[in-house]
Design a protein around this motif. Sequence first.
Motif, PDB file in Angstrom:
ATOM      1  N   LEU A  47       0.809  -1.209   0.000  1.00 19.94           N
ATOM      2  CA  LEU A  47       0.000   0.000   0.000  1.00 19.94           C
ATOM      3  C   LEU A  47       0.850   1.270   0.000  1.00 19.94           C
ATOM      4  N   ASP A  48       2.112   1.152   0.359  1.00 18.42           N
ATOM      5  CA  ASP A  48       3.024   2.296   0.277  1.00 18.42           C
ATOM      6  C   ASP A  48       3.486   2.549  -1.154  1.00 18.42           C
ATOM      7  N   ASP A  49       3.214   1.618  -2.043  1.00 22.92           N
ATOM      8  CA  ASP A  49       3.692   1.699  -3.426  1.00 22.92           C
ATOM      9  C   ASP A  49       2.533   2.004  -4.379  1.00 22.92           C
ATOM     10  N   PRO A  50       2.434   3.244  -4.879  1.00 22.23           N
ATOM     11  CA  PRO A  50       1.341   3.584  -5.799  1.00 22.23           C
ATOM     12  C   PRO A  50       1.329   2.727  -7.067  1.00 22.23           C
ATOM     13  N   ASP A  51       2.464   2.175  -7.461  1.00 21.33           N
ATOM     14  CA  ASP A  51       2.515   1.330  -8.657  1.00 21.33           C
ATOM     15  C   ASP A  51       1.817  -0.015  -8.461  1.00 21.33           C
ATOM     16  N   SER A  52       1.486  -0.352  -7.220  1.00 23.09           N
ATOM     17  CA  SER A  52       0.822  -1.639  -6.978  1.00 23.09           C
ATOM     18  C   SER A  52      -0.596  -1.668  -7.534  1.00 23.09           C
ATOM     19  N   VAL A  53      -1.120  -0.522  -7.961  1.00 25.43           N
ATOM     20  CA  VAL A  53      -2.452  -0.478  -8.576  1.00 25.43           C
ATOM     21  C   VAL A  53      -2.518  -1.436  -9.761  1.00 25.43           C
ATOM     22  N   ALA A  54      -1.446  -1.518 -10.514  1.00 26.00           N
ATOM     23  CA  ALA A  54      -1.433  -2.329 -11.738  1.00 26.00           C
ATOM     24  C   ALA A  54      -0.993  -3.772 -11.511  1.00 26.00           C
ATOM     25  N   ARG A  55      -0.620  -4.105 -10.312  1.00 26.71           N
ATOM     26  CA  ARG A  55      -0.096  -5.444 -10.043  1.00 26.71           C
ATOM     27  C   ARG A  55      -1.190  -6.506 -10.159  1.00 26.71           C
ATOM     28  N   GLU A  56      -0.800  -7.659 -10.681  1.00 27.77           N
ATOM     29  CA  GLU A  56      -1.717  -8.791 -10.780  1.00 27.77           C
ATOM     30  C   GLU A  56      -1.454  -9.762  -9.636  1.00 27.77           C
ATOM     31  N   PHE A  57      -2.515 -10.363  -9.136  1.00 21.20           N
ATOM     32  CA  PHE A  57      -2.422 -11.345  -8.053  1.00 21.20           C
ATOM     33  C   PHE A  57      -3.112 -12.604  -8.547  1.00 21.20           C
ATOM     34  N   SER A  58      -2.328 -13.607  -8.869  1.00 22.43           N
ATOM     35  CA  SER A  58      -2.853 -14.811  -9.483  1.00 22.43           C
ATOM     36  C   SER A  58      -3.097 -15.904  -8.446  1.00 22.43           C
ATOM     37  N   PRO A  59      -4.348 -16.354  -8.316  1.00 25.08           N
ATOM     38  CA  PRO A  59      -4.618 -17.471  -7.409  1.00 25.08           C
ATOM     39  C   PRO A  59      -3.851 -18.726  -7.817  1.00 25.08           C
ATOM     40  N   GLU A  60      -3.609 -18.863  -9.133  1.00 20.62           N
ATOM     41  CA  GLU A  60      -2.861 -20.027  -9.618  1.00 20.62           C
ATOM     42  C   GLU A  60      -1.429 -20.026  -9.081  1.00 20.62           C
ATOM     43  N   ASP A  61      -0.917 -18.832  -8.765  1.00 23.69           N
ATOM     44  CA  ASP A  61       0.429 -18.718  -8.192  1.00 23.69           C
ATOM     45  C   ASP A  61       0.386 -18.732  -6.663  1.00 23.69           C
ATOM     46  N   GLY A  62      -0.801 -19.001  -6.108  1.00 23.54           N
ATOM     47  CA  GLY A  62      -0.945 -19.050  -4.659  1.00 23.54           C
ATOM     48  C   GLY A  62      -0.995 -17.678  -4.009  1.00 23.54           C
ATOM     49  N   GLN A  63      -1.311 -16.651  -4.785  1.00 25.60           N
ATOM     50  CA  GLN A  63      -1.343 -15.299  -4.255  1.00 25.60           C
ATOM     51  C   GLN A  63      -2.756 -14.907  -3.839  1.00 25.60           C
ATOM     52  N   ILE A  64      -2.844 -14.234  -2.712  1.00 24.43           N
ATOM     53  CA  ILE A  64      -4.100 -13.649  -2.262  1.00 24.43           C
ATOM     54  C   ILE A  64      -4.088 -12.199  -2.717  1.00 24.43           C
ATOM     55  N   ASN A  65      -5.183 -11.750  -3.280  1.00 26.02           N
ATOM     56  CA  ASN A  65      -5.286 -10.363  -3.711  1.00 26.02           C
ATOM     57  C   ASN A  65      -5.583  -9.513  -2.473  1.00 26.02           C
ATOM     58  N   PRO A  66      -4.607  -8.723  -2.023  1.00 27.45           N
ATOM     59  CA  PRO A  66      -4.825  -7.938  -0.805  1.00 27.45           C
ATOM     60  C   PRO A  66      -5.919  -6.890  -0.952  1.00 27.45           C
ATOM     61  N   PHE A  67      -6.087  -6.360  -2.156  1.00 27.70           N
ATOM     62  CA  PHE A  67      -7.136  -5.366  -2.366  1.00 27.70           C
ATOM     63  C   PHE A  67      -8.517  -6.005  -2.274  1.00 27.70           C
ATOM     64  N   LEU A  68      -8.665  -7.193  -2.802  1.00 24.06           N
ATOM     65  CA  LEU A  68      -9.925  -7.921  -2.676  1.00 24.06           C
ATOM     66  C   LEU A  68     -10.168  -8.264  -1.211  1.00 24.06           C
ATOM     67  N   HIS A  69      -9.143  -8.721  -0.546  1.00 26.69           N
ATOM     68  CA  HIS A  69      -9.266  -9.089   0.864  1.00 26.69           C
ATOM     69  C   HIS A  69      -9.738  -7.889   1.688  1.00 26.69           C
ATOM     70  N   LEU A  70      -9.103  -6.734   1.492  1.00 29.87           N
ATOM     71  CA  LEU A  70      -9.492  -5.539   2.240  1.00 29.87           C
ATOM     72  C   LEU A  70     -10.892  -5.076   1.848  1.00 29.87           C
ATOM     73  N   SER A  71     -11.243  -5.227   0.571  1.00 27.33           N
ATOM     74  CA  SER A  71     -12.583  -4.842   0.118  1.00 27.33           C
ATOM     75  C   SER A  71     -13.653  -5.705   0.791  1.00 27.33           C
ATOM     76  N   LEU A  72     -13.384  -6.995   0.913  1.00 30.47           N
ATOM     77  CA  LEU A  72     -14.330  -7.885   1.594  1.00 30.47           C
ATOM     78  C   LEU A  72     -14.454  -7.501   3.064  1.00 30.47           C
ATOM     79  N   HIS A  73     -13.330  -7.183   3.700  1.00 26.18           N
ATOM     80  CA  HIS A  73     -13.366  -6.714   5.089  1.00 26.18           C
ATOM     81  C   HIS A  73     -14.241  -5.462   5.208  1.00 26.18           C
ATOM     82  N   LEU A  74     -14.068  -4.532   4.282  1.00 28.12           N
ATOM     83  CA  LEU A  74     -14.829  -3.290   4.316  1.00 28.12           C
ATOM     84  C   LEU A  74     -16.319  -3.564   4.104  1.00 28.12           C
ATOM     85  N   ALA A  75     -16.646  -4.451   3.194  1.00 30.05           N
ATOM     86  CA  ALA A  75     -18.046  -4.819   2.965  1.00 30.05           C
ATOM     87  C   ALA A  75     -18.652  -5.430   4.228  1.00 30.05           C
TER      88      ALA A  75
END
Length: 141
Positions: A47-75
């Motif tokens: 979140l300190d890196d503005p360039d992370s907006v464009a980063r991809e998070f692939s479940p196939e690579d075992g990555q959790i999308n932190p933006f999705l995770h935080l969005s679900l928390h907010l919901a």
Amino acid sequence: MFNPTRDEVRKFFIESWRKYRAQEVQTPLEHMATDLIQLHPEYHALLDDPDSVAREFSPEDGQINPFLHLSLHLAIAEQLSIDQPPGLRAAFEACLRRRDDQHQALHDVLECLGETMFDAQRNNTQPDGRAYVSCVLRRAR
């Protein structure tokens, strides 16, 4: 109805975190977001890196999308504040009593919300609020 794009959501979290770190005035929603971000120190560098907006998070690579995770928390925070779907707040409180850890109880709810959304997408239906609350209650046992 407000329907932000993926990049707008990501910029919202990055900007909320930036404002928090700079001790700037935040909107109530930004304050909620930074409360959630503080529960996830593993996301702070991202979140300190503005360039992370464009980063991809692939479940196939075992990555959790932190933006999705935080969005679900907010919901979930919003859902709990208005008890929608009905019974969600009581189900969460039951999880909290079992867990005695608010963040872990929130993750129980988050897992159920994720399942509910996945089922709705797969079946091309509206999310089933009763099934969502039932899932949270099962996790409280």
